[in-house]
Design a protein around this motif. Structure first.
Motif, mmCIF file in Angstrom:
data_model
loop_
_atom_site.group_PDB
_atom_site.id
_atom_site.type_symbol
_atom_site.label_atom_id
_atom_site.label_comp_id
_atom_site.label_asym_id
_atom_site.label_seq_id
_atom_site.Cartn_x
_atom_site.Cartn_y
_atom_site.Cartn_z
ATOM 1 N N THR A 69 1.057 -0.934 -0.242
ATOM 2 C CA THR A 69 -0.625 -0.117 0.394
ATOM 3 C C THR A 69 0.838 0.811 -0.221
ATOM 4 O O THR A 69 1.808 0.939 0.220
ATOM 5 C CB THR A 69 -0.583 0.082 1.212
ATOM 6 O OG1 THR A 69 0.199 0.456 2.434
ATOM 7 C CG2 THR A 69 -2.026 -0.966 1.431
ATOM 8 N N ALA A 97 0.774 3.511 1.962
ATOM 9 C CA ALA A 97 1.124 3.213 4.469
ATOM 10 C C ALA A 97 2.259 2.661 3.715
ATOM 11 O O ALA A 97 3.682 3.400 4.764
ATOM 12 C CB ALA A 97 0.129 3.022 4.554
ATOM 13 N N ASP A 98 2.751 1.582 2.908
ATOM 14 C CA ASP A 98 3.435 0.720 3.133
ATOM 15 C C ASP A 98 4.880 1.112 2.880
ATOM 16 O O ASP A 98 6.221 1.137 3.581
ATOM 17 C CB ASP A 98 3.198 -0.348 2.930
ATOM 18 C CG ASP A 98 2.025 -1.653 3.018
ATOM 19 O OD1 ASP A 98 2.251 -1.551 4.316
ATOM 20 O OD2 ASP A 98 1.852 -2.350 2.245
ATOM 21 N N TYR A 147 5.256 4.956 2.010
ATOM 22 C CA TYR A 147 5.504 5.445 3.367
ATOM 23 C C TYR A 147 6.386 5.364 3.875
ATOM 24 O O TYR A 147 7.564 5.918 4.269
ATOM 25 C CB TYR A 147 4.103 6.160 3.767
ATOM 26 C CG TYR A 147 4.772 7.649 4.179
ATOM 27 C CD1 TYR A 147 5.254 8.882 3.493
ATOM 28 C CD2 TYR A 147 4.595 8.000 5.778
ATOM 29 C CE1 TYR A 147 5.254 10.152 4.789
ATOM 30 C CE2 TYR A 147 5.035 8.916 6.861
ATOM 31 C CZ TYR A 147 5.331 9.478 6.067
ATOM 32 O OH TYR A 147 5.468 11.089 7.081
#
Length: 88
Positions: free
Chosen positions: A33, A35-36, A38
């Motif tokens: 994702t 988020a992963d 980031y």
């Protein structure tokens, strides 16, 4: 994601202009994702790696998260192709 300055150092690019293409490829072709990514690229470990170390770190990471049915991408910029070849 990392700042353009850090991204440029780590990828060898003259600017961060290819960042959106790299993020799209990572998300389409790997079970990850935004988020992963980031968390990974803003971690203390990522910011301290040399270019060569980052390439090796990424090679193992992306191999472990590769989708069995990766997306087929359209034409890619020279930088994206060059970076992918370095990563294996």
């Amino acid at each position: 994601m990392r700042s353009s300055k850090t991204w440029s150092r780590s990828t060898g690019a003259g600017s961060g202009a290819n960042l959106p293409s790299a993020v799209n490829a990572a998300l389409l072709n790997h079970d990850l994702t935004l988020a992963d990514l980031y968390v990974r690229y803003t971690s203390p470990q990522a910011t301290e790696l040399t270019t060569a170390e980052l390439i090796e770190w990424d090679r193992a990471y992306y191999a472990a998260h590769r989708r069995s049915d990766p997306a087929v991408a359209g034409p890619a910029g020279r930088h994206a192709v060059s970076m992918r070849r370095k990563m294996g």
